[in-house]
Write a protein that holds these residues in place. Structure first.
Motif, short mmCIF file in Angstrom:
data_model
loop_
_atom_site.label_atom_id
_atom_site.label_comp_id
_atom_site.label_asym_id
_atom_site.label_seq_id
_atom_site.Cartn_x
_atom_site.Cartn_y
_atom_site.Cartn_z
N LEU A 53 7.80 -10.56 20.15
CA LEU A 53 8.91 -10.82 19.43
C LEU A 53 8.71 -11.64 18.09
O LEU A 53 7.76 -12.54 18.14
N ARG A 55 10.24 -13.44 14.52
CA ARG A 55 11.48 -13.87 13.99
C ARG A 55 11.41 -13.46 12.52
O ARG A 55 10.61 -13.83 12.00
N LYS A 56 12.45 -13.09 11.92
CA LYS A 56 12.65 -12.67 10.70
C LYS A 56 13.99 -13.27 10.13
O LYS A 56 15.23 -12.64 10.50
N THR A 58 17.27 -14.96 10.24
CA THR A 58 18.17 -15.16 11.54
C THR A 58 18.00 -14.16 12.57
O THR A 58 18.68 -14.16 13.73
N SER A 60 15.80 -11.50 15.24
CA SER A 60 14.48 -11.47 15.99
C SER A 60 14.20 -10.01 16.11
O SER A 60 15.00 -9.19 16.55
N GLY A 62 12.10 -7.19 18.15
CA GLY A 62 11.05 -6.96 19.17
C GLY A 62 10.14 -5.57 18.78
O GLY A 62 10.66 -4.91 18.09
N ALA A 76 15.72 -4.96 16.64
CA ALA A 76 16.36 -6.15 16.13
C ALA A 76 17.91 -6.22 16.71
O ALA A 76 18.72 -5.50 16.18
N GLY A 139 13.54 -6.39 10.25
CA GLY A 139 13.86 -7.63 9.88
C GLY A 139 14.79 -8.01 8.78
O GLY A 139 15.90 -8.54 9.14
N ASP A 143 18.59 -9.10 9.33
CA ASP A 143 19.05 -10.53 8.87
C ASP A 143 20.05 -10.30 7.98
O ASP A 143 20.85 -11.31 7.78
#
Length: 155
Positions: A53, A55-56, A58, A60, A62, A76, A139, A143
């Motif tokens: 996983l 993070r980008k 806000t 996430s 996978g 995501a 991402g 986001d």
């Protein structure tokens, strides 16, 4: 004239660097390490199931190596599918997927009844730049749209 040789074995090699890998997981782990180094943050390697996983903003994302199927899947999660207003949501997702999402698309994960952004790419012949582009695209789309779609469609 002889027939060209066709290989049935997948190719796990990065065109730009010339680096070769014994399997898809080794290739994606190397790409994750390179992405981590470039981003200046530590990313986890793939787990035993071929998943990690990232993070980008806000969102996430996978990353799933589905070696049995020969594909790399980025997913995501955005939101649960609402009970009401589904037709309007589905239309909005299809419209956004037409051009707004680039190489990604909105989809519904039927097992979780969840709206996701996803991108799927064959593992064989994948180079680092493609990997980075797909991760960045999924991402960014997730986001950019997660808060907006939740505000529009969550009850």
């Amino acid at each position: 004239m002889s027939e060209p040789q066709v290989t049935l074995q997948p190719i796990y090699a990065d065109r730009a660097s010339g680096q070769t890998f014994p399997d898809a997981r080794a290739m994606i782990d190397a790409y994750l390490a390179r992405f981590s180094e470039r981003a200046g943050s530590k990313l986890a390697s793939l787990d035993a199931a071929g998943y990690t996983l990232v993070r980008k903003g806000t969102a996430s994302v996978g990353i799933n190596v589905l070696e049995d199927h020969g594909v790399l899947l980025f997913v995501a999660p955005i939101m649960l599918v609402p009970v009401t207003g589904r037709e309007a949501l589905f239309r909005r997702l299809l419209e956004l997927s037409f051009l707004t999402t680039s190489d990604a698309a909105f989809a519904i994960d039927s097992h979780r009844d969840e709206v996701v952004v996803r991108s799927l790419r064959r593992l064989s012949g994948l180079d680092y730049e493609e990997f980075e582009d797909l991760l960045e695209t999924v991402g960014k789309v997730a986001d950019d749209w997660d808060d907006t779609l939740r505000a529009e469609f969550e009850a």
